[in-house]
Motif scaffolding. Structure first.
Motif, PDB file in Angstrom:
ATOM      1  N   LYS A 301     -29.950 -16.549 -10.446  1.00  0.00           N
ATOM      2  CA  LYS A 301     -30.657 -16.369  -9.177  1.00  0.00           C
ATOM      3  C   LYS A 301     -29.673 -16.201  -8.027  1.00  0.00           C
ATOM      4  O   LYS A 301     -29.845 -15.325  -7.162  1.00  0.00           O
ATOM      5  N   PHE A 302     -28.660 -17.035  -8.004  1.00  0.00           N
ATOM      6  CA  PHE A 302     -27.665 -16.952  -6.933  1.00  0.00           C
ATOM      7  C   PHE A 302     -26.949 -15.604  -6.940  1.00  0.00           C
ATOM      8  O   PHE A 302     -26.782 -14.964  -5.889  1.00  0.00           O
ATOM      9  N   LEU A 303     -26.552 -15.153  -8.116  1.00  0.00           N
ATOM     10  CA  LEU A 303     -25.850 -13.871  -8.203  1.00  0.00           C
ATOM     11  C   LEU A 303     -26.774 -12.704  -7.882  1.00  0.00           C
ATOM     12  O   LEU A 303     -26.352 -11.712  -7.257  1.00  0.00           O
ATOM     13  N   ALA A 304     -28.037 -12.798  -8.306  1.00  0.00           N
ATOM     14  CA  ALA A 304     -28.982 -11.710  -8.053  1.00  0.00           C
ATOM     15  C   ALA A 304     -29.273 -11.543  -6.569  1.00  0.00           C
ATOM     16  O   ALA A 304     -29.534 -10.423  -6.088  1.00  0.00           O
ATOM     17  N   ILE A 305     -29.234 -12.632  -5.827  1.00  0.00           N
ATOM     18  CA  ILE A 305     -29.447 -12.552  -4.381  1.00  0.00           C
ATOM     19  C   ILE A 305     -28.167 -12.138  -3.655  1.00  0.00           C
ATOM     20  O   ILE A 305     -28.197 -11.347  -2.691  1.00  0.00           O
ATOM     21  N   SER A 306     -27.035 -12.642  -4.129  1.00  0.00           N
ATOM     22  CA  SER A 306     -25.762 -12.396  -3.433  1.00  0.00           C
ATOM     23  C   SER A 306     -25.354 -10.939  -3.479  1.00  0.00           C
ATOM     24  O   SER A 306     -24.842 -10.394  -2.476  1.00  0.00           O
ATOM     25  N   GLY A 307     -25.546 -10.263  -4.592  1.00  0.00           N
ATOM     26  CA  GLY A 307     -25.104  -8.869  -4.719  1.00  0.00           C
ATOM     27  C   GLY A 307     -25.721  -7.946  -3.697  1.00  0.00           C
ATOM     28  O   GLY A 307     -24.997  -7.276  -2.918  1.00  0.00           O
ATOM     29  N   PRO A 308     -27.048  -7.828  -3.609  1.00  0.00           N
ATOM     30  CA  PRO A 308     -27.650  -6.946  -2.598  1.00  0.00           C
ATOM     31  C   PRO A 308     -27.349  -7.363  -1.168  1.00  0.00           C
ATOM     32  O   PRO A 308     -27.224  -6.496  -0.282  1.00  0.00           O
ATOM     33  N   VAL A 309     -27.250  -8.686  -0.915  1.00  0.00           N
ATOM     34  CA  VAL A 309     -26.919  -9.136   0.438  1.00  0.00           C
ATOM     35  C   VAL A 309     -25.530  -8.632   0.841  1.00  0.00           C
ATOM     36  O   VAL A 309     -25.317  -8.143   1.960  1.00  0.00           O
ATOM     37  N   LEU A 310     -24.571  -8.740  -0.045  1.00  0.00           N
ATOM     38  CA  LEU A 310     -23.207  -8.309   0.251  1.00  0.00           C
ATOM     39  C   LEU A 310     -23.130  -6.797   0.470  1.00  0.00           C
ATOM     40  O   LEU A 310     -22.453  -6.323   1.391  1.00  0.00           O
ATOM     41  N   THR A 311     -23.794  -6.029  -0.371  1.00  0.00           N
ATOM     42  CA  THR A 311     -23.765  -4.571  -0.182  1.00  0.00           C
ATOM     43  C   THR A 311     -24.496  -4.176   1.095  1.00  0.00           C
ATOM     44  O   THR A 311     -24.110  -3.202   1.773  1.00  0.00           O
ATOM     45  N   GLY A 312     -25.546  -4.922   1.457  1.00  0.00           N
ATOM     46  CA  GLY A 312     -26.235  -4.639   2.712  1.00  0.00           C
ATOM     47  C   GLY A 312     -25.359  -4.920   3.922  1.00  0.00           C
ATOM     48  O   GLY A 312     -25.327  -4.121   4.884  1.00  0.00           O
ATOM     49  N   LEU A 313     -24.621  -6.026   3.879  1.00  0.00           N
ATOM     50  CA  LEU A 313     -23.694  -6.330   4.975  1.00  0.00           C
ATOM     51  C   LEU A 313     -22.569  -5.302   5.052  1.00  0.00           C
ATOM     52  O   LEU A 313     -22.123  -4.913   6.157  1.00  0.00           O
ATOM     53  N   ALA A 314     -22.110  -4.863   3.889  1.00  0.00           N
ATOM     54  CA  ALA A 314     -21.058  -3.843   3.869  1.00  0.00           C
ATOM     55  C   ALA A 314     -21.564  -2.537   4.467  1.00  0.00           C
ATOM     56  O   ALA A 314     -20.820  -1.834   5.191  1.00  0.00           O
ATOM     57  N   ALA A 315     -22.808  -2.186   4.216  1.00  0.00           N
ATOM     58  CA  ALA A 315     -23.381  -0.971   4.814  1.00  0.00           C
ATOM     59  C   ALA A 315     -23.463  -1.107   6.331  1.00  0.00           C
ATOM     60  O   ALA A 315     -23.186  -0.143   7.086  1.00  0.00           O
ATOM     61  N   LEU A 316     -23.836  -2.311   6.802  1.00  0.00           N
ATOM     62  CA  LEU A 316     -23.903  -2.544   8.242  1.00  0.00           C
ATOM     63  C   LEU A 316     -22.511  -2.437   8.887  1.00  0.00           C
ATOM     64  O   LEU A 316     -22.349  -1.829   9.969  1.00  0.00           O
ATOM     65  N   GLY A 317     -21.501  -3.019   8.251  1.00  0.00           N
ATOM     66  CA  GLY A 317     -20.148  -2.945   8.789  1.00  0.00           C
ATOM     67  C   GLY A 317     -19.617  -1.530   8.811  1.00  0.00           C
ATOM     68  O   GLY A 317     -18.957  -1.109   9.787  1.00  0.00           O
ATOM     69  N   SER A 342     -18.923  -5.910  -5.602  1.00  0.00           N
ATOM     70  CA  SER A 342     -18.562  -5.394  -6.928  1.00  0.00           C
ATOM     71  C   SER A 342     -18.146  -6.512  -7.870  1.00  0.00           C
ATOM     72  O   SER A 342     -18.449  -6.481  -9.073  1.00  0.00           O
ATOM     73  N   VAL A 343     -17.475  -7.551  -7.309  1.00  0.00           N
ATOM     74  CA  VAL A 343     -17.088  -8.700  -8.144  1.00  0.00           C
ATOM     75  C   VAL A 343     -18.315  -9.457  -8.619  1.00  0.00           C
ATOM     76  O   VAL A 343     -18.448  -9.813  -9.803  1.00  0.00           O
ATOM     77  N   VAL A 344     -19.250  -9.715  -7.708  1.00  0.00           N
ATOM     78  CA  VAL A 344     -20.472 -10.438  -8.063  1.00  0.00           C
ATOM     79  C   VAL A 344     -21.288  -9.640  -9.079  1.00  0.00           C
ATOM     80  O   VAL A 344     -21.811 -10.181 -10.073  1.00  0.00           O
ATOM     81  N   ASN A 345     -21.393  -8.356  -8.856  1.00  0.00           N
ATOM     82  CA  ASN A 345     -22.165  -7.507  -9.762  1.00  0.00           C
ATOM     83  C   ASN A 345     -21.544  -7.489 -11.161  1.00  0.00           C
ATOM     84  O   ASN A 345     -22.251  -7.560 -12.179  1.00  0.00           O
ATOM     85  N   THR A 346     -20.232  -7.416 -11.216  1.00  0.00           N
ATOM     86  CA  THR A 346     -19.555  -7.420 -12.513  1.00  0.00           C
ATOM     87  C   THR A 346     -19.753  -8.740 -13.238  1.00  0.00           C
ATOM     88  O   THR A 346     -19.998  -8.770 -14.448  1.00  0.00           O
ATOM     89  N   PHE A 347     -19.662  -9.827 -12.500  1.00  0.00           N
ATOM     90  CA  PHE A 347     -19.829 -11.135 -13.120  1.00  0.00           C
ATOM     91  C   PHE A 347     -21.252 -11.341 -13.632  1.00  0.00           C
ATOM     92  O   PHE A 347     -21.462 -11.900 -14.715  1.00  0.00           O
TER      93      PHE A 347
END
Length: 430
Positions: A301-317, A342-347
């Protein structure tokens, strides 16, 4: 020759004439016939005169009382009353064909979903890393006063947003967990296929066997559905429950193997042994796999939420790179968040955390099945309706990866102990 014909007629005229007299007359006839043959016809054979009269034998049997005959014609009639019912056999073969088709379907779909996991993982990581690289290049171009970076900003933002959407879908369906479900379904349908073949090989299947096999097929279809939309299993359940792929345990028909003894292979010692094994499975094995499954679910659950959040923040930046009002935080956010995503997604998907959760859930289901089979036999008061005790003990030992002596030692060592005092797990397989 006239004498020969007259003698033959007299032999067949009455059934009451004695056998010895007819034999003497016949021998007399044979002698006279042989003496009357001319010398020039010595090469002619008379086989009919050297054997018993066929007509005489048939008439002699017809005149005999049927009650005195040693031959019972009815014994040669084929009795099919004890053979298997053709309709039941046809139904079992129809179920067998359906199960074989299920095996092939789940095997093919399992391979397809395993490919989904690897292809989506590679594609999303490629998009994320490419977008992070473009963001860094765009920031470098702005600092050095290079050409306009609008194209690089737009490209990186679009790629980040695409990766966010794909990653959200991937985290929702969990392809690695789907592939594990299909692998389990393939194994269980193969097991059911072998069970049906065993029933057919033993012989004399009944309608209850057909009903039981149908219920098992439908229970497996419900436990491991093929479609995704509307029928997919919940990948992030609130409460962790063991996987259940078998129908409700019902009262068995009387199928005792030990007809000489009314206990059907059961005794007080075996019942105590199965009671102790039941307790060890519930307190140790099933509880441990449910605990491990809970940890795997929380991590997933933690990884599934973290991945899209991180890519969304990266898109904003990446969208604010080069803006004079936002400084360097946009660059840091656009590059670092993409790398972390990418690290979270790979893990998550490279490590197949969803598959690990499904494996723990399936193992807990296996122990629940063994537990229910033991309980259903112990609660059955009619010994003939229980599974044969010796056979059942051997099955439980094989399911747990133990010999009969090891199974009995486990029951003896766990007798009278609490949950904390039991040190050994019931299963030695996994």
């Amino acid at each position: 020759m006239a004498t020969l014909q007259t003698s033959g007629i007299m032999c067949s005229s009455s059934c009451s004439s004695s056998t010895s007299t007819s034999s003497q007359d016949r021998r007399g006839v044979i002698i006279r016939a042989t003496l009357n043959v001319p010398r020039r016809m010595t090469n002619i054979s008379l086989p009919g005169l050297q054997t018993k009269g066929i007509v005489e034998e048939l008439e002699l049997h017809n005149c005999t009382d049927k009650k005195l005959s040693p031959i019972n014609v009815n014994t040669f009639r084929r009795n099919n009353s004890n053979g298997p019912d053709p309709l039941v056999m046809a139904k079992l073969y129809a179920i067998l064909e359906a199960v074989a088709d299920r095996v092939e379907m789940h095997n093919n779909i399992g391979e397809q979903r395993s490919n989904w996991n690897s292809l989506l993982l590679t594609s999303i990581n490629a998009l994320t890393l490419a977008a992070a690289t473009m963001t860094g290049i765009a920031a470098t171009s702005v600092v050095s006063g290079g050409a306009p970076v609008a194209a690089l900003q737009l490209s990186s933002t679009v790629m980040y947003l695409s990766a966010t959407g794909m990653l959200s879908i991937m985290n929702k369906i969990q392809p690695s967990q789907l592939a594990e479900e299909q692998r389990n379904a393939t194994r269980l349908f193969k097991q059911l296929h072998n069970q049906i073949q065993t029933i057919i090989a033993i012989g004399n299947p009944t309608t209850s066997d057909v009903k039981e096999m149908m219920e098992k097929v439908l229970a497996l279809d419900k436990a491991y559905p093929l479609p995704l939309l509307g029928a997919m299993l919940e990948k992030f359940p609130t409460n962790i429950e063991p996987a259940v792929w078998w129908p409700e345990q019902r009262r068995r028909q009387a199928k005792g193997l030990d007809r000489k003894k009314s206990w059907n292979g059961w005794n007080g010692k075996l019942e105590e042994e199965m009671t102790e094994i039941f307790g060890v499975i519930r307190k140790k094995d099933k509880a441990d796999y449910l605990r491990l499954g809970g940890k795997a679910l929380k991590l997933n659950k933690f990884l599934a939420i973290s991945g899209p959040v991180l890519t969304g923040l990266a898109a904003l930046g990446s969208a604010f790179v080069g803006s004079p009002n936002h400084g360097s935080w946009a660059v840091v956010l656009g590059v670092v968040a993409g790398a972390l995503a990418s690290v979270v997604n790979t893990f998550e998907h490279g490590g197949q955390v969803g598959m690990v959760f499904e494996m723990y859930r399936s193992n807990a289901g296996f122990f629940k099945l063994v537990e229910e089979s033991i309980e259903s036999n112990l609660t059955e008061n009619d010994m003939e309706r229980r599974e044969n005790g010796e056979l059942f003990e051997m099955k439980v030992a094989l399911q747990l990866g133990r010999s009969l002596s090891q199974l009995r030692d486990l029951a003896a060592s766990s007798s009278g102990k609490g949950e904390e005092d039991i040190e050994e797990f019931a299963s030695k397989l996994f």
